[in-house]
Design a protein around this motif. Sequence first.
Motif, PDB file in Angstrom:
ATOM      1  N   ALA A 109       1.301  -6.123   8.867  1.00  0.00           N
ATOM      2  CA  ALA A 109       0.052  -5.480   9.277  1.00  0.00           C
ATOM      3  C   ALA A 109      -0.129  -5.551  10.790  1.00  0.00           C
ATOM      4  N   VAL A 110       0.190  -6.711  11.370  1.00  0.00           N
ATOM      5  CA  VAL A 110       0.086  -6.848  12.825  1.00  0.00           C
ATOM      6  C   VAL A 110       1.051  -5.893  13.512  1.00  0.00           C
ATOM      7  N   TYR A 111       2.272  -5.838  13.012  1.00  0.00           N
ATOM      8  CA  TYR A 111       3.268  -4.946  13.605  1.00  0.00           C
ATOM      9  C   TYR A 111       2.856  -3.484  13.455  1.00  0.00           C
ATOM     10  N   ALA A 112       2.280  -3.131  12.308  1.00  0.00           N
ATOM     11  CA  ALA A 112       1.903  -1.739  12.034  1.00  0.00           C
ATOM     12  C   ALA A 112       0.884  -1.213  13.032  1.00  0.00           C
ATOM     13  N   MET A 113       0.096  -2.098  13.626  1.00  0.00           N
ATOM     14  CA  MET A 113      -0.885  -1.664  14.617  1.00  0.00           C
ATOM     15  C   MET A 113      -0.224  -0.967  15.800  1.00  0.00           C
ATOM     16  N   GLY A 114       1.011  -1.344  16.106  1.00  0.00           N
ATOM     17  CA  GLY A 114       1.684  -0.804  17.279  1.00  0.00           C
ATOM     18  C   GLY A 114       2.087   0.649  17.162  1.00  0.00           C
TER      19      GLY A 114
END
Length: 253
Positions: free
Chosen positions: A149-154
């Motif tokens: 989820a954190v990575y998907a923000m990028g």
Amino acid sequence: MPFSLVHHGLRLTLRESEPESRLDSFTAEFGWEKAVYPERDGMLREVVWSGYDVELRFVVDDVTGCPYFFITTGMWNSCLSLTKLAEGRLDVYSCQELFDALESARSVADRRHALLMVALGGSHGFDEDVFEAIREALGAPEADIRKAAVYAMGYTPSVRYKPLLGSLRERDPEGRHGRRVIPGRSRVGRLSEWDGGTGVSRSARRVASHDDLRRRAAHRVGLERHTPRGQRRSGGGGERGLHGLRPRAHRHR
């Protein structure tokens, strides 16, 4: 491109077995010229077909292994019409398919992949549905889902993610993933200066720098780069039926 204001069309994720060759055929209809930028200096391999005031930019995402492309041009109406034309001519995953795959995914690996595909297949501007999918994943009990989820923000940076990251830093029991991805200053905040949630940037080439930042983030949160079977890591093809996504006769976006 000979102008400073660039509009970005939707990122279209390809189901084609030989996506680069298929895009060669599609762009040949317009007489666009092809340029290949090899993988180097932390940037993914990128292929760009360009005409007078338009570019079609093609990349294979290194975490999902999915090939995708988008149109950039100085005129918003042209961007919309060319994106719609490409969507009708090429075999792409619809937004509905991506969200359906996320909803039906059961294993941690499939849920993680489906979430990244939803984010990758979104627009360059802020998307409320993608935001909600990421927000929900940040509350998952599995650490791998929260990392994804954190990575998907990028994929589509926005200041709207900052409060979510702040909350994650305080409550994440698995190493505070928000802090690991964003040491010191918020990566999402820094990248949000790119488009401000509007889908407009000052330079199309800056897109590649975001790939670089996403790759660094993937390393920090432990997401592995995807290498399709029988292909080089920087190759131009993807696989059909990526993690629960299957060809369908009818697609709607």
